[in-house]
Design a protein around this motif. Structure first.
Motif, PDB file in Angstrom:
ATOM      1  N   ARG A 137     -68.677 -39.846  56.352  1.00 27.60           N
ATOM      2  CA  ARG A 137     -69.480 -41.063  56.212  1.00 27.60           C
ATOM      3  C   ARG A 137     -70.783 -40.962  57.012  1.00 27.60           C
ATOM      4  NH1 ARG A 137     -65.687 -40.828  53.246  1.00 27.60           N
ATOM      5  NH2 ARG A 137     -64.216 -42.520  52.773  1.00 27.60           N
TER       6      ARG A 137
ATOM      7  N   ILE B 231     -68.149 -41.751  49.446  1.00 21.27           N
ATOM      8  CA  ILE B 231     -68.512 -42.997  48.776  1.00 21.27           C
ATOM      9  C   ILE B 231     -69.414 -42.719  47.584  1.00 21.27           C
ATOM     10  CG2 ILE B 231     -69.600 -45.256  49.025  1.00 21.27           C
ATOM     11  CD1 ILE B 231     -67.031 -44.967  50.613  1.00 21.27           C
ATOM     12  N   TRP B 232     -70.588 -42.163  47.828  1.00 23.20           N
ATOM     13  CA  TRP B 232     -71.564 -41.946  46.764  1.00 23.20           C
ATOM     14  C   TRP B 232     -71.049 -40.950  45.725  1.00 23.20           C
ATOM     15  CZ3 TRP B 232     -74.895 -38.481  44.330  1.00 23.20           C
ATOM     16  CH2 TRP B 232     -75.983 -39.041  43.671  1.00 23.20           C
TER      17      TRP B 232
ATOM     18  N   LYS C 140     -66.819 -42.144  44.460  1.00 19.59           N
ATOM     19  CA  LYS C 140     -66.595 -43.500  43.960  1.00 19.59           C
ATOM     20  C   LYS C 140     -67.796 -44.109  43.248  1.00 19.59           C
ATOM     21  CE  LYS C 140     -63.199 -44.417  47.589  1.00 19.59           C
ATOM     22  NZ  LYS C 140     -63.165 -43.061  48.114  1.00 19.59           N
TER      23      LYS C 140
ATOM     24  N   LEU D  61     -73.700 -46.777  51.108  1.00 16.30           N
ATOM     25  CA  LEU D  61     -73.315 -46.718  52.514  1.00 16.30           C
ATOM     26  C   LEU D  61     -74.550 -46.765  53.407  1.00 16.30           C
ATOM     27  CD1 LEU D  61     -70.900 -46.533  54.371  1.00 16.30           C
ATOM     28  CD2 LEU D  61     -71.062 -44.045  54.259  1.00 16.30           C
TER      29      LEU D  61
END
Length: 470
Positions: A155, A227-228, A231, A443
């Protein structure tokens, strides 16, 4: 009436331009403050991964060389030799030699342990074995992807990549020639300058040349991010399992073929369900009456164009499939257009799926090329370019810190960030532009909003903190 409105039009325009310049500089400064340490780590580990791959191979396949002979022993006999080297093991993967002088590599699992075994394909002799994913490449890869602190590291790097985009946008604005200077001042360093001005000139020129490549690296690198990548982007650009032509599907996805932090499956296939063996579905593969075994699968692979290095995954269980794969992301070839994945029913020998580069969607094609370029897999020119790029990133990070240190008064107890412009009319414009760029990456956008809120609610109201960060 404000001072700006009372100025002649030319002076007012110059004042507004200077204010926006200062705003962009502050964004660039604070983004760089966070991003630079990450870029240093990513560049250094990227170089380690690149040259480990070049010199020894990601799977250690370059550790050993063999003397070519007229004939090779059967691949099944090579597999038996590899299995004998690991008592109570199970062969789960075969990696075909890249060249005539290359060794055949087998992955043998024994419980939770996984070993790679090199075999001479001409005489079936075991050349050596080693623990899988336990070398310098894998250490660098873990640092490169997670800083060795798991999801938190992933992250943090994803946030840094998003702010890296902000760094590029503000940098390009700051580098744009002004005050009568031409593009020559950007394209060629001013070697006659001294001190901080020389560092600034070198920083501007190197940054200008690598800005586009850095953008490609950041976006392609984000395809691995939690995240990117997994998801936000990959979810809507994955290859549709419906194109498997009505074959039975497993609950497992192609991502199950990845091992640890190392990606071995084409990006666009990771979220697509695996087909299953045990039905009459599929198209003609191995001729009827021919045995569906290791030797038959390898012979079939050669007959349909799997030349030189390719990988063969063994069926994982009673419903598993034989999987032939060749892609640049796994360093199998130097041409992403030759990417191909073929699944074969372990009982009937029928082809359940055959996916090549042309079958990918636009995002999948872009990422197949982008990731191969990112990893330096596309030939000697790519290796040289990535090496120069990583060295340039190291220089940019160091030179940015040097310029800050040289601008900072001796003994200063503050960050000495660029001054807040007196005319803040364009502040909202700058904030909106940077916010729009950052929100392309969720994020990073969330962190940016948090920082803005903390600045407004706390930093501005606590004088010692405000002074330290100013």
């Amino acid at each position: 009436m404000t001072m700006t409105s009372a100025m002649p039009d030319g002076r007012a325009e110059r004042a507004s331009t200077k204010s926006f310049y200062l705003i962009a500089w502050r964004w660039h400064f604070y983004a760089g403050l966070y991003v630079a340490p990450f870029l240093l780590v990513l560049a250094l580990t990227g170089l380690m991964m690149l040259w480990t791959s070049v010199l020894s191979g990601r799977d250690g396949e370059k550790y050993y060389t063999v003397t070519p002979a007229q004939t090779q022993v059967a691949v099944s006999a090579q597999a038996d030799a590899a299995l004998a080297a690991i008592p109570n093991g199970k062969v789960v993967q075969y990696i075909a030699p890249r060249t005539e002088e290359g060794a055949a590599i087998f992955r043998v699992n024994n419980g939770d342990a996984s070993s790679m075994v090199a075999v001479d394909p001409y005489n079936g002799t075991v050349l050596g074995s080693w623990d899988r994913r336990n070398g310098l490449y894998d250490l660098a890869n873990k640092i490169h992807g997670t800083l060795m602190i798991g999801d938190l590291g992933d992250r943090l790097i994803e946030v840094a990549a998003g702010f890296g985009i902000v760094l590029i946008v503000t940098g390009l604005y700051l580098w744009w020639p002004r005050e009568g200077k031409g593009f020559g001042s950007v394209l060629v360093p001013q070697f006659a300058a001294r001190g901080r001005q020389l560092w600034k000139s070198l920083h501007v020129t190197v940054g200008f040349y690598i800005s586009l490549i850095l953008m490609i690296f950041l976006v392609s690198g984000l395809s691995w991010a939690g995240i990117w990548g997994d998801k936000f982007t990959q979810a809507w650009s994955t290859f549709p399992a419906a194109k498997w032509d009505n074959v039975p599907l497993s609950d497992a996805t192609h991502a199950s073929m990845n091992h640890g932090g190392v990606k071995e499956v084409p990006w666009t296939l990771e979220q697509t369900s695996m087909p299953m063996s045990g039905s009459d579905a599929g198209k003609m593969g191995i001729a009827e009456g021919q045995p569906v075994n290791l030797d038959g699968i390898v012979a079939f692979a050669r007959s349909i164009g799997f030349n030189n290095r390719f990988q063969l995954g063994f069926p994982a269980d009673d419903s598993g499939v034989w999987t032939l794969s060749r892609d640049t992301m796994s360093n199998d070839s130097a041409n992403p257009l030759s990417d191909r994945t073929v699944h074969i029913d372990q009982y009937t020998g029928k082809v359940l799926a055959d996916v090549g580069f042309s079958d990918y969607g636009v995002p999948g094609k872009a990422m197949a090329v982008g990731i191969a370029f990112h990893e330096g897999d596309m030939g000697v020119w790519n290796i040289v370019l990535v090496t120069v790029f990583c060295l340039s990133i190291i220089f940019m990070s160091v030179s940015g810190m040097v310029m800050w240190w040289k601008r900072r008064p001796a003994g200063a107890s503050r960050l000495m960030a660029p001054a807040v412009p007196g005319d803040m009319k364009l502040w909202k414009t700058g904030a909106i532009i940077m916010l729009a760029v950052s929100l392309l990456f969720p994020l990073t956008g969330a962190v940016l909003l948090t920082v803005i809120a903390l600045d407004y609610l706390i930093v501005r109201r606590v004088k010692p903190l405000k002074r330290a960060l100013s």
